[in-house]
Write a protein that holds these residues in place. Structure first.
Motif, PDB file in Angstrom:
ATOM      1  N   VAL A  11      61.879  73.397  76.237  1.00 43.18           N
ATOM      2  CA  VAL A  11      62.800  74.037  75.303  1.00 43.18           C
ATOM      3  C   VAL A  11      62.939  73.209  74.025  1.00 43.18           C
ATOM      4  O   VAL A  11      62.925  73.732  72.902  1.00 43.18           O
ATOM      5  CB  VAL A  11      64.170  74.275  75.975  1.00 43.18           C
ATOM      6  N   ALA A  12      63.080  71.868  74.184  1.00 40.47           N
ATOM      7  CA  ALA A  12      63.223  70.988  73.014  1.00 40.47           C
ATOM      8  C   ALA A  12      61.968  71.047  72.144  1.00 40.47           C
ATOM      9  O   ALA A  12      62.035  71.107  70.906  1.00 40.47           O
ATOM     10  CB  ALA A  12      63.510  69.569  73.460  1.00 40.47           C
ATOM     11  N   ALA A  13      60.790  71.017  72.817  1.00 42.29           N
ATOM     12  CA  ALA A  13      59.541  71.072  72.060  1.00 42.29           C
ATOM     13  C   ALA A  13      59.422  72.413  71.338  1.00 42.29           C
ATOM     14  O   ALA A  13      58.987  72.478  70.172  1.00 42.29           O
ATOM     15  CB  ALA A  13      58.348  70.854  72.997  1.00 42.29           C
ATOM     16  N   PHE A  14      59.798  73.497  72.025  1.00 45.80           N
ATOM     17  CA  PHE A  14      59.748  74.818  71.400  1.00 45.80           C
ATOM     18  C   PHE A  14      60.659  74.881  70.166  1.00 45.80           C
ATOM     19  O   PHE A  14      60.278  75.394  69.113  1.00 45.80           O
ATOM     20  CB  PHE A  14      60.161  75.886  72.429  1.00 45.80           C
ATOM     21  N   TYR A  15      61.856  74.300  70.306  1.00 47.52           N
ATOM     22  CA  TYR A  15      62.795  74.326  69.188  1.00 47.52           C
ATOM     23  C   TYR A  15      62.278  73.484  68.012  1.00 47.52           C
ATOM     24  O   TYR A  15      62.324  73.909  66.853  1.00 47.52           O
ATOM     25  CB  TYR A  15      64.162  73.817  69.638  1.00 47.52           C
ATOM     26  N   LEU A  16      61.804  72.269  68.344  1.00 51.36           N
ATOM     27  CA  LEU A  16      61.380  71.358  67.272  1.00 51.36           C
ATOM     28  C   LEU A  16      60.068  71.797  66.625  1.00 51.36           C
ATOM     29  O   LEU A  16      59.884  71.647  65.415  1.00 51.36           O
ATOM     30  CB  LEU A  16      61.236  69.939  67.823  1.00 51.36           C
ATOM     31  N   LEU A  17      59.132  72.302  67.421  1.00 44.46           N
ATOM     32  CA  LEU A  17      57.805  72.591  66.895  1.00 44.46           C
ATOM     33  C   LEU A  17      57.647  74.026  66.382  1.00 44.46           C
ATOM     34  O   LEU A  17      56.828  74.281  65.505  1.00 44.46           O
ATOM     35  CB  LEU A  17      56.747  72.318  67.971  1.00 44.46           C
ATOM     36  N   ILE A  18      58.417  74.973  66.918  1.00 48.46           N
ATOM     37  CA  ILE A  18      58.205  76.375  66.555  1.00 48.46           C
ATOM     38  C   ILE A  18      59.438  76.988  65.901  1.00 48.46           C
ATOM     39  O   ILE A  18      59.382  77.500  64.781  1.00 48.46           O
ATOM     40  CB  ILE A  18      57.785  77.197  67.793  1.00 48.46           C
ATOM     41  N   LEU A  19      60.564  76.939  66.587  1.00 49.69           N
ATOM     42  CA  LEU A  19      61.756  77.652  66.122  1.00 49.69           C
ATOM     43  C   LEU A  19      62.317  77.053  64.839  1.00 49.69           C
ATOM     44  O   LEU A  19      62.622  77.782  63.881  1.00 49.69           O
ATOM     45  CB  LEU A  19      62.814  77.665  67.224  1.00 49.69           C
ATOM     46  N   SER A  20      62.468  75.741  64.768  1.00 43.82           N
ATOM     47  CA  SER A  20      63.059  75.106  63.581  1.00 43.82           C
ATOM     48  C   SER A  20      62.199  75.321  62.333  1.00 43.82           C
ATOM     49  O   SER A  20      62.704  75.720  61.287  1.00 43.82           O
ATOM     50  CB  SER A  20      63.278  73.616  63.847  1.00 43.82           C
ATOM     51  N   PRO A  21      60.849  75.083  62.370  1.00 48.38           N
ATOM     52  CA  PRO A  21      60.043  75.373  61.178  1.00 48.38           C
ATOM     53  C   PRO A  21      60.062  76.851  60.793  1.00 48.38           C
ATOM     54  O   PRO A  21      60.057  77.198  59.609  1.00 48.38           O
ATOM     55  CB  PRO A  21      58.634  74.930  61.582  1.00 48.38           C
ATOM     56  N   THR A  22      60.115  77.725  61.821  1.00 46.74           N
ATOM     57  CA  THR A  22      60.161  79.162  61.524  1.00 46.74           C
ATOM     58  C   THR A  22      61.458  79.518  60.812  1.00 46.74           C
ATOM     59  O   THR A  22      61.462  80.297  59.843  1.00 46.74           O
ATOM     60  CB  THR A  22      60.015  79.977  62.824  1.00 46.74           C
ATOM     61  N   ASP A  23      62.595  78.957  61.271  1.00 50.72           N
ATOM     62  CA  ASP A  23      63.878  79.211  60.602  1.00 50.72           C
ATOM     63  C   ASP A  23      63.852  78.719  59.153  1.00 50.72           C
ATOM     64  O   ASP A  23      64.357  79.384  58.237  1.00 50.72           O
ATOM     65  CB  ASP A  23      65.016  78.533  61.373  1.00 50.72           C
TER      66      ASP A  23
END
Length: 198
Positions: A11-23
């Motif tokens: 979940v942390a990796a998904f947030y840091l690598l995908i969700l945060s840059p997408t936002d």
């Protein structure tokens, strides 16, 4: 426990690598979209005024033609002087003095920048000749105050542009006054008349 740690790491990796840059990318795109919408609104407003601007341009072009029609070429100066004499004669005024001055280019408007020395790497801008020239008229006549006002009224609606620069009035044989007028009138050079209007 191990499964929970692995799930948390995913979940942390998904947030840091995908969700945060997408936002961040979505926020940037939203800002760009807002800016583009603002520019589009400005262009739409400008486009809506196109017809008004075209009508205003056409009206200004007609006014320029009308003004240029009231600026005689140099060869019509004798006609201008005769028109002044005829106007005075219609009012029963005898001109004592009617003296035209030399034709000259108008002076630069007040507050215009003085030419400076151009830098060696920059070519000097070409000086543009003024579109019109002027010459001075000195007029003098003896008449009443009513004669003066009538003559000034005729000059206001004269077929040619005449700009009064100085009016001097002094007593003569009462009720007569000695009136001296200094005025400028304008010429549109023949080569300017030959140019086609755009």
């Amino acid at each position: 426990m191990l499964a929970l740690v692995i799930a948390g790491a995913i979940v942390a990796a998904f947030y840091l690598l995908i969700l945060s840059p997408t936002d961040a990318r979505i926020a940037t795109l939203n800002r760009d979209l807002t800016k583009q919408r603002t520019e589009l609104k400005k262009l739409q407003d400008l486009s809506a005024t196109k017809a008004d601007k075209e009508r205003e341009f056409a009206a200004l072009a007609d006014r320029i033609k009308l003004i240029e029609g009231r600026l005689p070429p140099e060869r019509e100066i004798p006609t201008l002087i005769r028109q002044l004499q005829d106007t005075a004669g219609e009012l029963g005024i005898r001109l004592v003095l009617l003296r035209p001055g030399a034709t000259q280019s108008p002076a630069a408007p007040a507050g215009s920048p003085r030419p400076t020395q151009p830098q060696p790497q920059q070519p000097a801008p070409a000086a543009q000749a003024p579109p019109y020239q002027l010459f001075r008229l000195d007029l003098s006549f003896d008449g009443t105050y009513a004669d003066l006002m009538a003559f000034l009224g005729r000059l206001e609606n004269f077929p040619r542009f005449i700009v009064l620069k100085q009016v001097a009035v002094s007593p003569s044989d009462l009720p007569k006054l000695k009136v001296t007028l200094a005025a400028d009138t304008f010429l549109l050079p023949r080569e300017r008349l030959a140019q086609p209007t755009r």
